[in-house]
Design a protein around this motif. Structure first.
Motif, short mmCIF file in Angstrom:
data_model
loop_
_atom_site.label_atom_id
_atom_site.label_comp_id
_atom_site.label_asym_id
_atom_site.label_seq_id
_atom_site.Cartn_x
_atom_site.Cartn_y
_atom_site.Cartn_z
N GLN A 170 0.82 -1.28 -0.09
CA GLN A 170 0.03 0.04 0.20
C GLN A 170 0.93 1.26 -0.19
OE1 GLN A 170 -3.04 0.30 -0.58
NE2 GLN A 170 -4.25 -1.22 0.51
N LEU A 171 1.96 1.30 0.81
CA LEU A 171 2.74 2.51 0.88
C LEU A 171 3.26 2.64 -0.46
CD1 LEU A 171 4.45 1.95 4.52
CD2 LEU A 171 2.62 3.77 3.84
N LYS A 224 2.36 1.67 -3.26
CA LYS A 224 1.60 2.21 -4.41
C LYS A 224 1.23 3.95 -4.13
CE LYS A 224 -1.68 -1.34 -5.61
NZ LYS A 224 -2.84 -1.94 -4.97
N ALA A 225 1.34 4.23 -2.89
CA ALA A 225 0.62 5.69 -2.72
C ALA A 225 2.21 6.58 -2.98
CB ALA A 225 0.48 5.77 -1.32
N TYR A 226 3.37 6.13 -2.50
CA TYR A 226 4.38 7.08 -2.73
C TYR A 226 5.52 6.61 -3.51
CZ TYR A 226 1.93 8.38 1.77
OH TYR A 226 0.90 8.92 2.51
N PRO A 260 6.15 5.64 -10.00
CA PRO A 260 5.26 4.63 -10.84
C PRO A 260 6.02 3.57 -11.59
CG PRO A 260 4.87 6.92 -11.60
CD PRO A 260 5.65 6.98 -10.40
N GLU A 261 7.25 3.91 -11.75
CA GLU A 261 8.10 3.06 -12.58
C GLU A 261 8.38 1.93 -11.75
OE1 GLU A 261 11.98 2.93 -15.32
OE2 GLU A 261 11.50 5.13 -14.58
N ARG A 279 5.67 -0.48 -11.48
CA ARG A 279 5.32 -1.31 -12.23
C ARG A 279 6.07 -2.48 -12.45
NH1 ARG A 279 4.23 2.66 -15.29
NH2 ARG A 279 6.59 2.82 -16.48
#
Lengths: 209, 221
Positions: free
Chosen positions: B84-85, B87-89, B92-93, B96
């Motif tokens: 979760q962390l 995903k949030a912070y 993005p690369e 992925r």
């Protein structure tokens, strides 16, 4: 019997505590997660859309293709964007993000998701420039957010209303021999957008009448 | 064991990747570049330290018969928090590329292995140190593999070109390359151990606590 009850209770206790912890974390990160997702999407959309774009709105989906509208400061429609999917990449699903002018010309395309073989399929899919260490250290490095890729750039300027194919003709685009499957997957994703675009416009015409 | 020894145990003497050979799945999959290796290493370190800490804190209340499910619940909780962390912070690369491997930390043998072999028997502070040391050892090993693979495959390190016009050997970026590089690393480590033994006039044998005979997972009652 008593033993089993004790085991169940203690395991249940740990599950309950961790469930509570997860609920707390989930609640705390829900907002930043959503923001990060949106930021990523709009950053990608910005690359294929005109530079004056200030706002992008979702414009529904058609046959699995997601459409977006790009507006400028005054709320005037500048361009469209669409994300098409092909399931036939070398490593599975491949998504292509395409900027489309209001007249239906492809502005630029970008592979937004893929799992192609590094060094082979990625020749087709990646827009990437490697900066050298010396450039960074000497401060000469310029980072282009939308580096050229001969294959992807060959789609620019082509009409979205027509089905594209490999070749040198008017609707011909480039592929890479040795990465045929990846090249075909990109083409298939763009053509899926093309079909969805035609259907969407046909539906819009009917709606206007 | 002294504080320093507990901490450094995982970094060299019982390095999870090079010596214990645990957690090979993420090792081979994510060490394709130095950056991925660093991200995966840090995530695993957080999970290891957190789960070790909680397990050693609550070891008196975990009944022996259901300890493995309890450990898995605790580990899975930490992994989900990391996911979760990230995903949030996280960028993005990185998300992925590491995406599907983060949930798999739950079943990474090294995390459960340290819970069973160390945290269930030792104090809170020692367990935390052990988790950090093991995680650091895992990260270092992953980064060494990642750096070698990335350099040979593309001539870059952390995505910065070191040698211009490097003739890329893309094989090293694929899982095949991971096996090859790991084999060379292990051969070099074994060779250095054997040589050390020979210099001191002894015959080389793997340390007893690392051989299968003394592994306590098989000694369930």
């Amino acid at each position: 019997m008593k033993d089993i009850l004790k085991l169940c209770l203690s395991l249940g206790f740990f599950c309950a505590v961790s469930g509570g912890a997860l609920a707390f974390v989930n609640q705390k990160t829900a907002e930043p997660c959503k923001r990060a997702e949106e930021a990523e999407r709009s950053a990608k959309l910005k690359l294929v859309l005109p530079a004056e774009t200030t706002e992008t709105l979702s414009d529904g989906s058609m046959e699995g293709v997601q459409f977006f509208r790009a507006m400028d400061v005054n709320g005037k429609l500048l361009a469209y964007a669409a994300e098409g999917i092909s399931g036939k990449g070398f490593g599975g699903e491949l998504r292509v993000l395409t900027g489309i002018s209001p007249e239906g010309t492809i502005l630029g395309i970008l592979v937004s998701k893929h799992s192609e073989t590094p060094g082979i399929g990625t020749q087709v899919t990646d827009r990437k420039v490697t900066r050298s260490l010396w450039e960074v250290l000497s401060g000469n490095s310029t980072s282009d957010p939308f580096p050229p890729n001969a294959v992807l750039d060959s789609y620019s300027g082509k009409p979205i209303q027509q089905t594209l194919s490999f070749g040198s003709g008017e609707n011909g685009v480039m592929g890479v021999s040795g990465a045929t499957i990846s090249s075909k997957a990109v083409l298939a994703a763009v053509n899926s957008i093309s079909q969805a675009w035609q259907k969407k416009n046909a539906a819009a015409c009917l709606g206007e009448k | 064991m002294s504080v320093f020894k507990t901490f450094s145990n995982g970094i060299w003497r019982e390095n999870p990747v090079f010596i214990l050979m645990l957690g090979m799945c993420p090792t081979l999959a994510v060490s394709s570049s130095a950056k991925n290796a660093l991200g995966m290493g840090l995530a695993t370190t957080f999970v290891l330290a957190g789960s070790n800490l909680v397990i050693s804190l609550s070891r008196r209340w975990i009944p022996a018969k259901v300890r493995i499910p309890c450990y898995i619940v605790i580990i899975a909780t930490f992994v989900t928090i990391v996911e979760q962390l990230m995903k949030a912070y996280a960028p993005p690369e990185l998300n992925r590329t590491l995406g599907i491997y983060i949930p798999l930390i739950v079943v990474n043998c090294i995390v459960l292995g340290r819970a069973e072999a160390f945290a269930s028997k030792n104090g809170t502070f020692a367990s935390l140190l052990d988790g950090l040391g093991m995680g650091l050892g895992f990260s270092l090993a992953l980064m060494m593999l990642g750096a070698v693979r990335e350099f040979i495959a593309a001539g870059t390190l952390f995505e910065l070109a070191i040698v211009p016009n490097w003739p890329g050997i893309h094989l090293l970026k694929t899982p095949t390359g991971a096996f090859l590089v790991l084999a060379f690393f292990l051969a070099a480590i074994n060779q250095s151990k054997i040589r050390k033994c020979r210099q001191s006039g002894m015959k080389y044998e793997p340390p007893e606590e690392l051989s299968c005979r003394s592994c306590n997972i098989c000694k369930l009652k």
